[in-house]
Design an enzyme around this catalytic site. Structure first.
Site, PDB file in Angstrom:
ATOM      1  N   ASP A  34      -0.177   5.181   0.814  1.00 64.08           N
ATOM      2  CA  ASP A  34      -0.367   6.183   1.854  1.00 64.08           C
ATOM      3  C   ASP A  34      -0.426   5.523   3.225  1.00 64.08           C
ATOM      4  OD1 ASP A  34      -0.794   8.706   2.976  1.00 64.08           O
ATOM      5  OD2 ASP A  34      -2.060   9.294   1.305  1.00 64.08           O
TER       6      ASP A  34
ATOM      7  N   ASP B 104       0.862  -1.174   0.000  1.00 57.12           N
ATOM      8  CA  ASP B 104       0.000   0.000   0.000  1.00 57.12           C
ATOM      9  C   ASP B 104       0.904   1.231   0.000  1.00 57.12           C
ATOM     10  OD1 ASP B 104      -2.525   1.407   0.250  1.00 57.12           O
ATOM     11  OD2 ASP B 104      -1.948   1.804   2.323  1.00 57.12           O
TER      12      ASP B 104
END
Length: 342
Positions: A28, A26
C-alpha cells in the site's frame, strides 16, 4: 562497533534492478493505493522482472492470506504467486513456533491470514481464553472485528499467557481515509492488562528474517513509502532501501528523518527501480545534485539553482542530514521545498 550515520542519499551507476537481486516491496502506497495500481507500478515491475530481478511483496497487514494478496496483484496486471508474498502473520507465526511446543494452541485475535500462518507452522488456532492456549496472537482483523475479541485476549494475557502481535502500526489506509490499525487494537489490550507483546512485523528483525528465509535474497533492496516501517526495517536488517514518494512520506518528513529513517535512495515512483541514481556531491559549504545546490543555514535550508525536483530534494537531504548528524534536522525547509513544488 557502531554503524556509520548516513548523511546523504547514495548514487548508483547501475540501474537498481541490476545492482540488487531481489526487491522487497511494500504494497500500500508503493504498488497500489485504495486497491488500485499506482501509476507506473505495473509496467515498472514487469520490466524489472523481465530483466531478472526477483520481486517479493512484504506487508504488515496480517488479515489477508498470501493467496489472496497474490490474486489481487495478478488482477492488477502484476502476475504473482503466493510464495512471492510475505506477511507479518507469517513472521509472528514463526516467532511463536520457536517458543511453544509443536501443535500448541494459540488464541487468535484477528483474521484468516493469522490462522493460515499458524497452521503452516503446525500450531492450532483457537477462539477462547478458556481453550488453554499456550500463546495469544493479535493481528489486524478488519473493521468487523468484535470488541469482545479484545476482552478474550485480555483474559488470557492477564493470566500470564505469552502475548504476540503481528505488528503495531497505529493506522491503516482505506478507500475512505485513514482507519485504526492493529497498533490501536494492541493498545486496548495493553491498557487492560499492563502487558507488552512480542512484535514481529516491520520494522523489527523477525519480519526481515522471514523475508530473507522465504526469498533467499543475497542482495535485497527494500522498497517502501514509510520511514518508520519500511526504511527503518531496512536499517535494522542492515540492507539498502529505496523510498518512493507515492505514499505517506512527504519532503519535510524525509528531510527531518533521524538516521534509522534515512533511505539509501529516493525516487518518485517504481520507475526508480529501472534507473541509476545520481550522485550527491559536496560543493563548498553545500551539496549539489543535478543543477541544484543545497546548504544548511543558521535557521533554514537554502536551495539555489534549477533542474529536476528530485535532484533538488536529494541535495536538500544531504544538507539536512549532515547538519542533523545523529539527530533530526529542525531547520526550516518550507521555502526550499516550495521551490521544488513539494
Amino acid at each position: 562497533m557502531s554503524r556509520s550515520v548516513r548523511t546523504s542519499p547514495e548514487g548508483s551507476e547501475r540501474p537498481l534492478n541490476e545492482a540488487y537481486d531481489t526487491a522487497l516491496l511494500d504494497l500500500d502506497g508503493v504498488v497500489y493505493a485504495g486497491g488500485e495500481a499506482i501509476a507506473h507500478a505495473v509496467d515498472s515491475l514487469a520490466d524489472a522482472r523481465a530483466e531478472g530481478m526477483h520481486l517479493a511483496y512484504v506487508t504488515n497487514n496480517a488479515l489477508r492470506t498470501p493467496d489472496t494478496v497474490a490474486g489481487h496483484l495478478t488482477e492488477l496486471g502484476i502476475p504473482t504467486d503466493a510464495d512471492d508474498v510475505i506477511t507479518s502473520a507469517q513472521a509472528v507465526a514463526r516467532l511463536i513456533s520457536e517458543q511453544v511446543p509443536a501443535g500448541a494452541r494459540v488464541l487468535v485475535i484477528g483474521g484468516e491470514g493469522l490462522r493460515v500462518a499458524l497452521r503452516e507452522r503446525g500450531l492450532t488456532p483457537v477462539e477462547s481464553a478458556d481453550d488453554d492456549p499456550a500463546a495469544v496472537v493479535q493481528g489486524y482483523g478488519g473493521p468487523e472485528l468484535a470488541w469482545g475479541r479484545f476482552a478474550e485476549a485480555s483474559y488470557a494475557v492477564a493470566r500470564g499467557v505469552p502475548w504476540f502481535a503481528s505488528n503495531t502500526d497505529l493506522t491503516i489506509p482505506s478507500g475512505r481515509g485513514i482507519a485504526p490499525g492493529n497498533g490501536a487494537a494492541v493498545q486496548v489490550v495493553r491498557i487492560a492488562t499492563g502487558a507488552e507483546p512480542q512484535v514481529a512485523g516491520k520494522p523489527l528483525p523477525p519480519m526481515h528474517k522471514e523475508t530473507i528465509l522465504r526469498t533467499g535474497a543475497k542482495r535485497p533492496l527494500v522498497v517502501g513509502d514509510r520511514l518508520d516501517t519500511d526504511i527503518e526495517g531496512a536499517f535494522n536488517g542492515e540492507v539498502d532501501s529505496l523510498l518512493v514518494l507515492t505514499g505517506v512520506t512527504d519532503g519535510a518528513q524525509l528531510l527531518a528523518a533521524p538516521p534509522q529513517h534515512r533511505p539509501t535512495y529516493v525516487d518518485a515512483d517504481l520507475r526508480g527501480l529501472l534507473t541509476g541514481q545520481p550522485e550527491v556531491a559536496r560543493e563548498g559549504d553545500g551539496f549539489g545534485c543535478g543543477g541544484w545546490t543545497a546548504t544548511a543555514g543558521s535557521d533554514r535550508l537554502e536551495l539555489s539553482g534549477e533542474g529536476a525536483a528530485l535532484d533538488g530534494l536529494r541535495a536538500l537531504c544531504a544538507a539536512a542530514w549532515t547538519a542533523a548528524g545523529d539527530g533530526s534536522c529542525a531547520l526550516d525547509a518550507e521555502k526550499a521545498l516550495a521551490r521544488l513544488g513539494l
